[in-house]
Motif scaffolding. Structure first.
Motif, PDB file in Angstrom:
ATOM      1  N   CYS A  93     -41.831  55.398 -26.870  1.00 21.45           N
ATOM      2  CA  CYS A  93     -41.433  55.726 -28.241  1.00 21.45           C
ATOM      3  C   CYS A  93     -40.316  56.773 -28.271  1.00 21.45           C
ATOM      4  CB  CYS A  93     -42.626  56.243 -29.040  1.00 21.45           C
ATOM      5  SG  CYS A  93     -43.846  54.968 -29.306  1.00 21.45           S
ATOM      6  N   GLN A 123     -52.662  47.755 -32.370  1.00 28.24           N
ATOM      7  CA  GLN A 123     -52.241  48.605 -33.497  1.00 28.24           C
ATOM      8  C   GLN A 123     -51.021  49.435 -33.107  1.00 28.24           C
ATOM      9  OE1 GLN A 123     -53.302  48.214 -36.619  1.00 28.24           O
ATOM     10  NE2 GLN A 123     -51.610  49.601 -37.008  1.00 28.24           N
ATOM     11  N   GLU A 124     -51.045  49.963 -31.887  1.00 27.11           N
ATOM     12  CA  GLU A 124     -49.909  50.773 -31.428  1.00 27.11           C
ATOM     13  C   GLU A 124     -48.637  49.941 -31.394  1.00 27.11           C
ATOM     14  OE1 GLU A 124     -51.956  54.072 -28.464  1.00 27.11           O
ATOM     15  OE2 GLU A 124     -51.747  52.030 -27.732  1.00 27.11           O
ATOM     16  N   ASN A 159     -47.404  49.376 -34.958  1.00 28.14           N
ATOM     17  CA  ASN A 159     -46.794  50.579 -35.541  1.00 28.14           C
ATOM     18  C   ASN A 159     -45.306  50.644 -35.249  1.00 28.14           C
ATOM     19  OD1 ASN A 159     -49.280  51.287 -36.405  1.00 28.14           O
ATOM     20  ND2 ASN A 159     -49.643  52.858 -34.856  1.00 28.14           N
ATOM     21  N   GLN A 217     -43.365  48.417 -37.655  1.00 23.89           N
ATOM     22  CA  GLN A 217     -43.603  48.595 -39.094  1.00 23.89           C
ATOM     23  C   GLN A 217     -42.284  48.727 -39.841  1.00 23.89           C
ATOM     24  OE1 GLN A 217     -47.245  48.737 -38.893  1.00 23.89           O
ATOM     25  NE2 GLN A 217     -46.608  47.488 -40.538  1.00 23.89           N
ATOM     26  N   ARG A 250     -38.910  54.739 -38.059  1.00 21.92           N
ATOM     27  CA  ARG A 250     -39.303  55.874 -37.222  1.00 21.92           C
ATOM     28  C   ARG A 250     -38.897  55.645 -35.776  1.00 21.92           C
ATOM     29  NH1 ARG A 250     -44.722  55.796 -38.554  1.00 21.92           N
ATOM     30  NH2 ARG A 250     -45.291  56.513 -36.487  1.00 21.92           N
ATOM     31  N   TYR A 251     -38.888  54.381 -35.369  1.00 20.03           N
ATOM     32  CA  TYR A 251     -38.664  54.107 -33.943  1.00 20.03           C
ATOM     33  C   TYR A 251     -37.284  53.524 -33.721  1.00 20.03           C
ATOM     34  CZ  TYR A 251     -43.646  54.809 -33.695  1.00 20.03           C
ATOM     35  OH  TYR A 251     -44.897  55.355 -33.777  1.00 20.03           O
TER      36      TYR A 251
END
Length: 566
Positions: free
Chosen positions: A135, A175-176, A179, A182, A195-196
């Motif tokens: 990340c 889930q990770e 994310n 997203q 965000r990423y």
């Protein structure tokens, strides 16, 4: 002296944070000690000599034999293997890791430890560290990241030793993974800020695709060990905008090192329906000079249409089509990514385009928009389109088809409303999806064979014919199923090419009309006369279908023989 050195080294490890804050250097002393310790553990003495020379910036002659006492001190007193692994997990990840950050980094240590399987030996969970580091990446891509992912995947799937089959690392959770993506495929016009970085998203995509491939490749070995690691659900795969990400990667090839080509290889083997040559060629046009011209034509009015307004314009059909035409024309100026929010409305209203009296231009513009969307969200788009073009009389079918249904039975695509068969722009879309799903189905069945490979192992124990027999039959069954599927598609398409009773009647009427008129006065052509001309819809649909058939025949000449035989 030795005692003094041991004390000094231990003190260095304790005080490393203080040294770093004072010197303001991002590479850390603790890392270096850790790395030396790991090289001692794995007995890579030449690597230690290289490390010393490159750090001091001078060539020093060190004999490996002179390091033996030091090795004992390092491995038995200061850094036992357990200390090394425990310490490595606590090391903070490198922020904004990219190829611009040189020197020895935590990622090198973790890579070394993963390779020597220390984490699994000492039951230290490394998953979170790797996920955090993925990340925290940016372009240009750090060359150690892909090897790290590969080694990590290997450590999840294959146990460290035969004696201890439980010794494997944890995979990243679904889930990770979600994310990270997203807000990418979100339909809202006001997107949350990402965000990423795109690097992170592409690396996680690489991880998921590689993991799935490695899992299939090692099914037999794992089955023999009575182990079955979980594969990622198809629901997860449907939520990752693979095609969109690959297009982004295409523009960043310089900065991404080998990642773009690695992803293409994984796609070609696992998602052939996302690698249709035609699509790649269409994309070339979208990214050319046209894009610049469109940007210049894109006025504020064009930007302001919401999906809701598009829906309202559709509901005015078939009476008033000027407004719909105007909005659709404006949408053709948007880029593929900006069109995503309109996909839902466009596909769900395709059924109204089948009514008589809808101008051909609207149909063609919808076809054009569909092809643009197909470059960024093909799988979601296909599912939505297939569901939208279902015959309206089919009230029986309440639940909608899913991606999986269509991969198992690609012929669902052809069970659409009959009127589609005489609407060339929509038939074009249907054929595109059919071709995609036939390819997807092949990949799906190949994967299914590998996934269930342990069924090949079991019967062979009591099989008289030797171990080779079951494998062949399952492979043959799969090929027979695919041949049946392809030939059925060809037969249905050939039938669509035949004129219906109505069309036959129409064309015979036209002939008799022309004869009765004789040559004395050429009457104005009747509307029915079109049916027999080269401009009729049937003729155009035949051209589209034959184009696809040629492609299928070239891809697999056996289909021709099979269809001919049938």
């Amino acid at each position: 002296q030795e005692q003094l050195m041991v004390m000094w080294l231990s003190w260095m490890i304790k005080e490393e944070a203080y040294f770093e804050s004072i010197s303001g250097v991002s590479a850390s002393f603790g890392e270096m000690l850790l790395l030396v310790a790991m090289y001692f553990h794995s007995n890579q003495l030449s690597a230690i000599i290289d490390l010393v020379c490159s750090t001091l910036g001078m060539k020093i002659v060190i004999k490996p034999s002179s390091l033996s006492r030091m090795k004992t001190i390092f491995t038995q007193e200061i850094f036992t293997e357990q200390v090394v692994t425990a310490h490595a997990v606590r090391v903070p990840v490198t922020g904004n890791l990219s190829a611009n950050i040189t020197g020895f980094l935590p990622i090198h240590c973790i890579y070394q430890l993963l390779k020597s399987r220390s984490f699994t030996k000492h039951k230290v969970s490394i998953k979170d560290w790797i996920y955090r580091q993925l990340c925290e990446t940016t372009t240009p891509l750090h060359p150690q990241l892909l090897p790290l992912i590969d080694v990590y995947i290997n450590s999840i799937l294959t146990p460290a030793s035969k004696s201890n089959p439980e010794a494997t690392n944890q995979p990243v959770t679904e889930q990770e993974i979600l994310n990270v993506f997203q807000g990418l495929s979100g339909g809202e016009s006001a997107r949350p800020p990402q965000r990423y970085s795109i690097t992170t998203q592409l690396l996680v995509l690489y991880y998921v695709l590689s993991y799935e491939e490695a899992l299939l490749a090692s099914t037999k070995i794992l089955a023999a060990m009575q182990k079955k690691p979980k594969s990622y659900s198809s629901a997860l795969m449907d939520q990752i905008p693979i095609k969109y990400l690959i297009r982004q990667a295409q523009g960043l090839q310089q900065e991404l090192g080998g990642l773009h080509s690695a992803l293409l290889r994984l796609l070609a083997t696992n998602y052939p329906h996302l690698c249709i040559v035609e699509d790649w060629i269409c994309e070339e046009q979208i990214t050319g000079t046209d894009a610049l011209l469109r940007r210049m034509l894109l006025t504020n009015i064009a930007k302001n249409h919401s999906p809701k307004q598009l829906q309202e314009a559709f509901s005015m059909l078939p009476g008033n089509h000027t407004q719909l035409m105007q909005i659709l024309e404006h949408l053709t100026l948007l880029s593929a990514g900006e069109l995503i929010p309109y996909a839902e409305v466009l596909t769900s209203n395709m059924n109204c385009l089948l009514d008589t009296g809808v101008p051909r231009r609207i149909l063609q513009t919808v076809n054009k928009l569909w092809m643009v969307l197909n470059t960024v969200m093909p799988r979601r788009l296909w599912v939505m389109t297939v569901n939208a073009l279902q015959p309206s009389g089919k009230i029986v079918r309440q639940q909608k088809y899913t991606q999986n249904d269509l991969m198992i039975d690609p012929l669902i695509v052809l069970r659409c409303d009959q009127r589609v068969h005489r609407s060339p722009p929509l038939m074009d879309i249907t054929l595109h999806m059919l071709n995609g799903y036939l390819l997807a189905s092949k990949a799906y069945l190949n994967a299914h064979l590998k996934e269930t490979a342990e069924q090949d192992i079991r019967p062979s124990q009591n099989n008289v014919m030797g171990p080779e027999a079951p494998e062949v039959t399952r492979e043959e069954l799969k090929n027979a199923l695919l041949a049946a599927q392809d030939s059925a598609a060809v037969q249905i398409l050939l039938e669509i090419c035949l004129p219906t009773e109505e069309e036959k009647a129409q064309s015979s009427n036209t002939h008799s009309l022309l004869k009765s008129n004789g040559s004395e006065s050429p009457k104005s052509p009747e509307p029915e006369e079109e049916a027999d001309s080269l401009l009729c819809n049937l003729r155009e649909v035949q051209c589209l279908i034959c184009c696809l058939l040629h492609q299928m025949y070239i891809a697999d000449p056996n289909i021709v023989k099979l269809v001919h035989f049938q």
